[in-house]
Design a protein around this motif. Structure first.
Motif, short mmCIF file in Angstrom:
data_model
loop_
_atom_site.label_atom_id
_atom_site.label_comp_id
_atom_site.label_asym_id
_atom_site.label_seq_id
_atom_site.Cartn_x
_atom_site.Cartn_y
_atom_site.Cartn_z
N THR A 263 0.98 -1.35 -0.03
CA THR A 263 0.11 0.01 0.07
C THR A 263 1.03 1.30 0.13
N PRO A 264 0.38 2.45 -0.42
CA PRO A 264 1.07 3.71 -0.37
C PRO A 264 1.82 3.95 1.01
N HIS A 265 0.90 3.83 2.10
CA HIS A 265 1.44 3.87 3.54
C HIS A 265 2.50 3.05 3.80
N GLN A 266 2.62 1.57 3.13
CA GLN A 266 3.71 0.94 3.57
C GLN A 266 4.80 1.41 2.68
N TYR A 267 4.95 1.97 1.47
CA TYR A 267 5.98 2.41 0.83
C TYR A 267 6.46 3.45 1.65
N LEU A 268 5.39 4.56 1.87
CA LEU A 268 5.97 5.70 2.89
C LEU A 268 6.66 5.20 4.13
N LEU A 269 6.39 4.22 4.95
CA LEU A 269 6.98 3.71 5.90
C LEU A 269 8.49 3.19 5.70
N MET A 270 8.54 2.56 4.39
CA MET A 270 9.84 1.87 3.97
C MET A 270 10.79 3.33 3.58
N GLY A 271 10.16 4.26 2.89
CA GLY A 271 10.94 5.47 2.73
C GLY A 271 11.52 6.19 3.81
N GLY A 272 10.61 6.21 4.77
CA GLY A 272 11.12 6.75 6.27
C GLY A 272 12.04 6.21 6.97
N MET A 273 12.02 4.69 6.75
CA MET A 273 13.06 3.86 7.33
C MET A 273 14.52 4.25 6.49
N ILE A 274 14.33 4.23 5.20
CA ILE A 274 15.64 4.55 4.63
C ILE A 274 16.20 5.90 4.82
N LEU A 275 15.41 6.85 4.97
CA LEU A 275 15.83 8.29 5.45
C LEU A 275 16.23 8.33 7.01
N ALA A 276 15.64 7.48 7.63
CA ALA A 276 15.97 7.58 9.02
C ALA A 276 17.27 6.64 9.29
N SER A 277 17.72 6.07 8.51
CA SER A 277 18.81 5.10 8.59
C SER A 277 20.13 5.78 8.17
N ILE A 278 19.88 6.75 7.10
CA ILE A 278 21.23 7.50 6.38
C ILE A 278 21.00 8.95 7.08
N ALA A 279 20.14 9.34 8.00
CA ALA A 279 20.31 10.65 8.73
C ALA A 279 21.45 11.13 9.20
N PRO A 280 21.92 10.31 10.25
CA PRO A 280 23.40 10.77 10.61
C PRO A 280 24.40 10.76 9.90
N THR A 281 24.55 9.82 8.89
CA THR A 281 25.54 9.84 8.04
C THR A 281 25.47 10.88 7.12
N LEU A 282 24.07 11.36 6.46
CA LEU A 282 24.14 12.34 5.60
C LEU A 282 24.68 13.86 6.39
N THR A 283 24.22 13.73 7.59
CA THR A 283 24.46 14.82 8.09
C THR A 283 26.11 15.16 8.55
N GLN A 284 26.63 14.02 8.87
CA GLN A 284 28.12 14.02 8.98
C GLN A 284 28.71 14.45 7.63
N LEU A 285 28.16 13.92 6.58
CA LEU A 285 28.85 14.31 5.23
C LEU A 285 28.70 15.99 4.94
N ILE A 286 27.44 16.38 5.28
CA ILE A 286 27.28 17.85 4.94
C ILE A 286 28.07 18.78 5.85
N ARG A 287 28.17 18.26 7.14
CA ARG A 287 29.23 18.91 8.30
C ARG A 287 30.69 18.91 7.67
N LYS A 288 31.01 17.78 7.05
CA LYS A 288 32.35 17.71 6.63
C LYS A 288 32.75 18.39 5.50
N LYS A 289 31.69 18.52 4.57
CA LYS A 289 32.03 19.06 3.09
C LYS A 289 31.91 20.93 3.54
N SER A 290 31.12 21.32 4.63
CA SER A 290 30.79 22.56 4.88
C SER A 290 32.17 23.00 5.70
N SER A 291 32.81 22.09 6.49
CA SER A 291 33.88 22.76 7.17
C SER A 291 35.14 22.74 6.26
N GLY A 292 35.03 21.67 5.05
CA GLY A 292 36.09 21.87 4.26
C GLY A 292 36.27 23.07 3.26
#
Length: 302
Positions: A263-292
């Motif tokens: 269902t669309p609801h289940q696909y949204l949950l899957m997408g949310g899980m993917i985003l939640a899993s990469i959020a810390p990594t993505l934040t670190q990458l953005i901070r690293k590039k900003s610092s550079g």
């Protein structure tokens, strides 16, 4: 560029579940694990021969048992009992369990963002795997959690070995040892339950051959070689971000190859899980590039 390369092995790993269901649906998980590990290890040994020192055999046997023999068996149990998308999405919860493991064992406290992302991931997983909304095989779910445990323990052992043993030797011999262990156990199983193995041999087809070739050459030889090669050239944080391709491959292959639909609801949950899993990594990458950038601007001004 390295992050794009890191998506290649992650993508192939994500195809394991649908490819197994499509081309090898009735094969015993122990046999599949042995055929995935042992030929791949022997191919790597032929490409670059290596031999562990006497003192290293003990730890490599333990690593091969956990990282390959047990883990590969569990992966194929998941592949044969759970939908491809669910297997791929479920495995992205590894960082949460790793965070809890290192918090309890190593006393390494997660930062606030990691804790929040972990909590969100657990909440979304709870809703996605709710028995009232989706029917899942309990054997497959137990195999998933056990496989996650293998990843955490095996990764911790591998990291500790990095300074003692060359990465190629670790990779090659854990595949050979794990594959040999699986072959022995599969042989024992065949003695007590021969019909399943007889059917595999007597009904072998080009489709089976394609599936086995995909799993050995792309999922294992290429995937694991790129994995260890890239880890020498990029940070674990950057490589983890490339892992987003794993659940995406699981969802897409499940939809295209196996006709899985949610269902669309289940696909949204899957997408949310993917985003939640990469959020810390993505934040670190953005901070690293900003610092550079800030340091580059500072040097230009000076």
């Amino acid at each position: 560029m390295n992050i794009l390369l890191a998506m290649i092995p992650a993508f192939f790993w994500g195809t394991t579940y649908a490819m197994t269901q499509l081309t090898l649906p009735d094969w015993p998980p122990l046999l599949l694990g042995a055929l995935r590990a042992l030929p791949a290890g022997l191919i790597l040994l032929a490409i670059k021969p290596s031999l562990p020192q006497k003192t290293d055999w003990s730890i490599l046997i333990k690593l091969g048992a956990i990282n390959i023999a047990v883990f590969f068996s569990l992966i194929f149990i998941m592949a044969l009992t759970l939908p491809s998308a669910i297997s791929g999405i479920g495995m992205i919860s590894v960082p949460v369990f790793a965070m809890l493991f290192h918090w309890v064992v190593s006393k390494k406290r997660p930062n606030l963002l990691q804790a929040l992302s972990g909590a969100v991931l657990i909440g979304l997983a709870w809703m996605l795997f709710d028995p009232s909304s989706i029917s899942l095989n309990p054997i497959g779910l137990v195999a998933m959690f056990a496989a996650i445990s293998c990843i955490i323990i095996g990764s911790t052992m591998t990291k500790a070995l990095g300074s003692r043993i060359h990465w190629w030797t670790i990779l090659t011999w854990q595949l050979i040892i794990g594959g040999t262990l699986l072959l022995v156990v599969a042989g024992i199983q065949a003695l007590f339950s021969p019909q399943q193995y007889i059917d595999v041999v007597s009904q072998f087809s080009l489709t089976n051959g394609f599936g086995i070739s995909w799993i050995i050459l792309l999922n294992t030889v290429l995937g694991y070689s790129m994995y260890v090669w890239l880890l020498q050239r990029m940070s674990v944080v950057d490589f983890t971000f490339g892992g987003i391709a794993n659940p995406i491959a699981g969802i897409v292959c499940g939809l295209v190859l196996m006709g899985e639909s949610y269902t669309p609801h289940q696909y949204l949950l899957m997408g949310g899980m993917i985003l939640a899993s990469i959020a810390p990594t993505l934040t670190q990458l953005i901070r690293k590039k900003s610092s550079g950038r800030q340091q580059a601007i500072k040097r230009t001004i000076e």
